[in-house]
Design a protein around this motif. Structure first.
Motif, PDB file in Angstrom:
ATOM      1  N   PHE A   1       0.804  -1.198   0.000  1.00 38.61           N
ATOM      2  CA  PHE A   1       0.000   0.000   0.000  1.00 38.61           C
ATOM      3  C   PHE A   1       0.847   1.263   0.000  1.00 38.61           C
ATOM      4  O   PHE A   1       0.402   2.289  -0.470  1.00 38.61           O
ATOM      5  CB  PHE A   1      -0.911   0.026   1.225  1.00 38.61           C
ATOM      6  CG  PHE A   1      -2.195  -0.714   1.000  1.00 38.61           C
ATOM      7  CD1 PHE A   1      -2.345  -1.985   1.491  1.00 38.61           C
ATOM      8  CD2 PHE A   1      -3.232  -0.155   0.300  1.00 38.61           C
ATOM      9  CE1 PHE A   1      -3.520  -2.675   1.303  1.00 38.61           C
ATOM     10  CE2 PHE A   1      -4.403  -0.812   0.102  1.00 38.61           C
ATOM     11  CZ  PHE A   1      -4.552  -2.087   0.603  1.00 38.61           C
ATOM     12  N   LYS A   2       2.012   1.198   0.573  1.00 35.84           N
ATOM     13  CA  LYS A   2       2.808   2.405   0.682  1.00 35.84           C
ATOM     14  C   LYS A   2       3.163   2.914  -0.713  1.00 35.84           C
ATOM     15  O   LYS A   2       3.723   2.195  -1.509  1.00 35.84           O
ATOM     16  CB  LYS A   2       4.061   2.126   1.501  1.00 35.84           C
ATOM     17  CG  LYS A   2       4.730   3.387   1.942  1.00 35.84           C
ATOM     18  CD  LYS A   2       5.736   3.101   3.011  1.00 35.84           C
ATOM     19  CE  LYS A   2       6.186   4.423   3.580  1.00 35.84           C
ATOM     20  NZ  LYS A   2       6.574   4.344   4.928  1.00 35.84           N
ATOM     21  N   ASP A   3       2.776   4.158  -0.989  1.00 38.60           N
ATOM     22  CA  ASP A   3       3.030   4.805  -2.273  1.00 38.60           C
ATOM     23  C   ASP A   3       2.454   3.994  -3.434  1.00 38.60           C
ATOM     24  O   ASP A   3       3.108   3.782  -4.438  1.00 38.60           O
ATOM     25  CB  ASP A   3       4.536   5.018  -2.499  1.00 38.60           C
ATOM     26  CG  ASP A   3       5.116   5.986  -1.492  1.00 38.60           C
ATOM     27  OD1 ASP A   3       4.365   6.843  -1.008  1.00 38.60           O
ATOM     28  OD2 ASP A   3       6.304   5.881  -1.190  1.00 38.60           O
TER      29      ASP A   3
ATOM     30  N   ILE B   1     -14.100  -1.465  -1.460  1.00 41.19           N
ATOM     31  CA  ILE B   1     -13.597  -1.055  -0.144  1.00 41.19           C
ATOM     32  C   ILE B   1     -12.232  -1.687   0.064  1.00 41.19           C
ATOM     33  O   ILE B   1     -12.051  -2.883  -0.119  1.00 41.19           O
ATOM     34  CB  ILE B   1     -14.578  -1.471   0.960  1.00 41.19           C
ATOM     35  CG1 ILE B   1     -15.892  -0.699   0.793  1.00 41.19           C
ATOM     36  CG2 ILE B   1     -13.992  -1.232   2.332  1.00 41.19           C
ATOM     37  CD1 ILE B   1     -16.950  -1.049   1.803  1.00 41.19           C
ATOM     38  N   GLN B   2     -11.283  -0.871   0.446  1.00 43.16           N
ATOM     39  CA  GLN B   2      -9.906  -1.324   0.644  1.00 43.16           C
ATOM     40  C   GLN B   2      -9.619  -1.488   2.134  1.00 43.16           C
ATOM     41  O   GLN B   2     -10.076  -0.698   2.950  1.00 43.16           O
ATOM     42  CB  GLN B   2      -8.930  -0.292   0.073  1.00 43.16           C
ATOM     43  CG  GLN B   2      -9.074  -0.055  -1.406  1.00 43.16           C
ATOM     44  CD  GLN B   2      -8.618  -1.256  -2.206  1.00 43.16           C
ATOM     45  OE1 GLN B   2      -7.596  -1.852  -1.909  1.00 43.16           O
ATOM     46  NE2 GLN B   2      -9.381  -1.621  -3.219  1.00 43.16           N
ATOM     47  N   ASN B   3      -8.875  -2.519   2.454  1.00 43.42           N
ATOM     48  CA  ASN B   3      -8.370  -2.708   3.822  1.00 43.42           C
ATOM     49  C   ASN B   3      -6.943  -2.188   3.855  1.00 43.42           C
ATOM     50  O   ASN B   3      -6.077  -2.678   3.136  1.00 43.42           O
ATOM     51  CB  ASN B   3      -8.397  -4.179   4.227  1.00 43.42           C
ATOM     52  CG  ASN B   3      -9.800  -4.660   4.511  1.00 43.42           C
ATOM     53  OD1 ASN B   3     -10.623  -3.912   5.014  1.00 43.42           O
ATOM     54  ND2 ASN B   3     -10.066  -5.899   4.189  1.00 43.42           N
ATOM     55  N   ILE B   4      -6.721  -1.211   4.720  1.00 45.32           N
ATOM     56  CA  ILE B   4      -5.401  -0.581   4.812  1.00 45.32           C
ATOM     57  C   ILE B   4      -4.835  -0.885   6.192  1.00 45.32           C
ATOM     58  O   ILE B   4      -5.509  -0.670   7.198  1.00 45.32           O
ATOM     59  CB  ILE B   4      -5.515   0.934   4.586  1.00 45.32           C
ATOM     60  CG1 ILE B   4      -6.090   1.191   3.188  1.00 45.32           C
ATOM     61  CG2 ILE B   4      -4.183   1.622   4.768  1.00 45.32           C
ATOM     62  CD1 ILE B   4      -6.464   2.611   2.916  1.00 45.32           C
ATOM     63  N   PRO B   5      -3.611  -1.394   6.275  1.00 45.58           N
ATOM     64  CA  PRO B   5      -3.018  -1.716   7.584  1.00 45.58           C
ATOM     65  C   PRO B   5      -2.899  -0.472   8.466  1.00 45.58           C
ATOM     66  O   PRO B   5      -2.684   0.641   7.983  1.00 45.58           O
ATOM     67  CB  PRO B   5      -1.633  -2.254   7.236  1.00 45.58           C
ATOM     68  CG  PRO B   5      -1.680  -2.600   5.794  1.00 45.58           C
ATOM     69  CD  PRO B   5      -2.720  -1.727   5.170  1.00 45.58           C
TER      70      PRO B   5
ATOM     71  N   ALA C   1      -7.877   6.842  12.764  1.00 49.26           N
ATOM     72  CA  ALA C   1      -8.197   5.773  13.712  1.00 49.26           C
ATOM     73  C   ALA C   1      -8.596   4.528  12.932  1.00 49.26           C
ATOM     74  O   ALA C   1      -8.987   4.611  11.762  1.00 49.26           O
ATOM     75  CB  ALA C   1      -9.340   6.216  14.614  1.00 49.26           C
ATOM     76  N   TYR C   2      -8.524   3.378  13.588  1.00 51.46           N
ATOM     77  CA  TYR C   2      -8.931   2.163  12.893  1.00 51.46           C
ATOM     78  C   TYR C   2     -10.445   2.158  12.752  1.00 51.46           C
ATOM     79  O   TYR C   2     -11.165   2.772  13.523  1.00 51.46           O
ATOM     80  CB  TYR C   2      -8.405   0.906  13.582  1.00 51.46           C
ATOM     81  CG  TYR C   2      -8.999   0.615  14.927  1.00 51.46           C
ATOM     82  CD1 TYR C   2     -10.119  -0.192  15.041  1.00 51.46           C
ATOM     83  CD2 TYR C   2      -8.440   1.126  16.084  1.00 51.46           C
ATOM     84  CE1 TYR C   2     -10.665  -0.470  16.270  1.00 51.46           C
ATOM     85  CE2 TYR C   2      -8.978   0.857  17.314  1.00 51.46           C
ATOM     86  CZ  TYR C   2     -10.091   0.059  17.407  1.00 51.46           C
ATOM     87  OH  TYR C   2     -10.633  -0.214  18.632  1.00 51.46           O
TER      88      TYR C   2
ATOM     89  N   SER D   1     -14.620   4.602   0.081  1.00 47.86           N
ATOM     90  CA  SER D   1     -14.638   4.037   1.433  1.00 47.86           C
ATOM     91  C   SER D   1     -13.447   3.105   1.617  1.00 47.86           C
ATOM     92  O   SER D   1     -13.059   2.401   0.681  1.00 47.86           O
ATOM     93  CB  SER D   1     -15.931   3.264   1.677  1.00 47.86           C
ATOM     94  OG  SER D   1     -17.022   4.142   1.643  1.00 47.86           O
ATOM     95  N   PHE D   2     -12.915   3.125   2.799  1.00 45.28           N
ATOM     96  CA  PHE D   2     -11.792   2.247   3.114  1.00 45.28           C
ATOM     97  C   PHE D   2     -11.827   1.921   4.595  1.00 45.28           C
ATOM     98  O   PHE D   2     -12.477   2.602   5.381  1.00 45.28           O
ATOM     99  CB  PHE D   2     -10.448   2.886   2.727  1.00 45.28           C
ATOM    100  CG  PHE D   2     -10.231   4.244   3.341  1.00 45.28           C
ATOM    101  CD1 PHE D   2      -9.525   4.381   4.518  1.00 45.28           C
ATOM    102  CD2 PHE D   2     -10.728   5.387   2.729  1.00 45.28           C
ATOM    103  CE1 PHE D   2      -9.324   5.627   5.087  1.00 45.28           C
ATOM    104  CE2 PHE D   2     -10.530   6.641   3.288  1.00 45.28           C
ATOM    105  CZ  PHE D   2      -9.827   6.756   4.465  1.00 45.28           C
TER     106      PHE D   2
END
Length: 163
Positions: A1-3, A15-19, A66-67, A90-91
Motif C-alpha cells: 500500500f505504501k506509495d 472497499i480497501q483494507n489498509i493496515p 483511527a482504525y 470508502s476504506f
C-alpha cells in the motif's frame, strides 16, 4: 500500500483494507472532462462531517486515522463554477495488532497467569508465616514449661521448709 495507487478511476470502487501502520493517507485528485480543464478546485468531506474549503491543490492528506471504516467524498469545480458529481471512496483502517482477537486472548492468558502467581505467592507467604509462628509458639511453650517447673520447684521448697 505504501506509495501505491488504490483506485485509478476505471471500474467499480471496492472497499480497501489498509493496515493500521499506514494510517497516513494522501489522495491525488483529478477531473476528467471534455471541456478545458483549467483552474480546477476541489473540496472534500471526511469523518469531520464538514466540507473543506475549496482548494486548487488536487491533493488531500489525512493523518493518523483511527482504525475502522472511513469514507472520503470529493467534489470538483471548474473555472466556470460547474461542480462535478460527488465521488466517494470508502476504506477500512484495520485494527492494530494489540486490538486483534488473538492479542486479547494473550491478555486474558497473561491476566490468569498473574492471578495464579498472586495466589501462589500469597499462599507461600502464609506458609512461611505459619512456620515462623509455629517456631514462636514452640519457643514460648518451652519458656512456659520452664517457668512452670521453676514455680513447682519453688512451691515444693516452700512446702518442705514449712513442714
Amino acid at each position: 500500500f505504501k506509495d501505491s495507487m488504490v483506485y485509478s478511476g476505471i471500474g467499480p470502487i471496492s472497499i480497501q483494507n489498509i493496515p493500521y501502520n499506514l494510517n497516513d493517507l494522501k489522495f491525488s485528485l483529478a477531473i476528467v472532462s471534455s471541456s478545458i480543464v483549467d483552474n480546477m478546485s476541489y473540496k472534500y468531506l471526511n469523518d469531520d462531517l464538514e466540507w473543506s474549503d475549496w482548494n486548487s491543490t488536487p491533493v488531500v492528506e489525512l493523518h493518523n486515522l483511527a482504525y475502522g471504516m472511513h469514507t472520503i467524498e470529493v467534489v470538483g469545480k471548474d473555472q466556470f463554477g460547474t461542480e462535478t458529481q460527488k465521488v466517494s471512496f470508502s476504506f477500512i483502517i484495520t485494527a492494530p495488532w494489540y486490538f486483534k482477537w488473538w492479542a486479547f486472548t494473550i491478555y486474558l492468558i497473561l491476566f490468569l497467569i498473574l492471578i495464579v502467581f498472586a495466589v501462589y505467592m500469597g499462599r507461600r507467604r502464609l506458609r512461611k508465616q505459619n512456620i515462623w509462628l509455629e517456631g514462636v509458639v514452640a519457643k514460648r511453650t518451652s519458656e512456659l514449661e520452664k517457668s512452670y517447673y521453676q514455680i513447682k520447684e519453688q512451691k515444693e521448697e516452700i512446702t518442705a521448709s514449712i513442714n
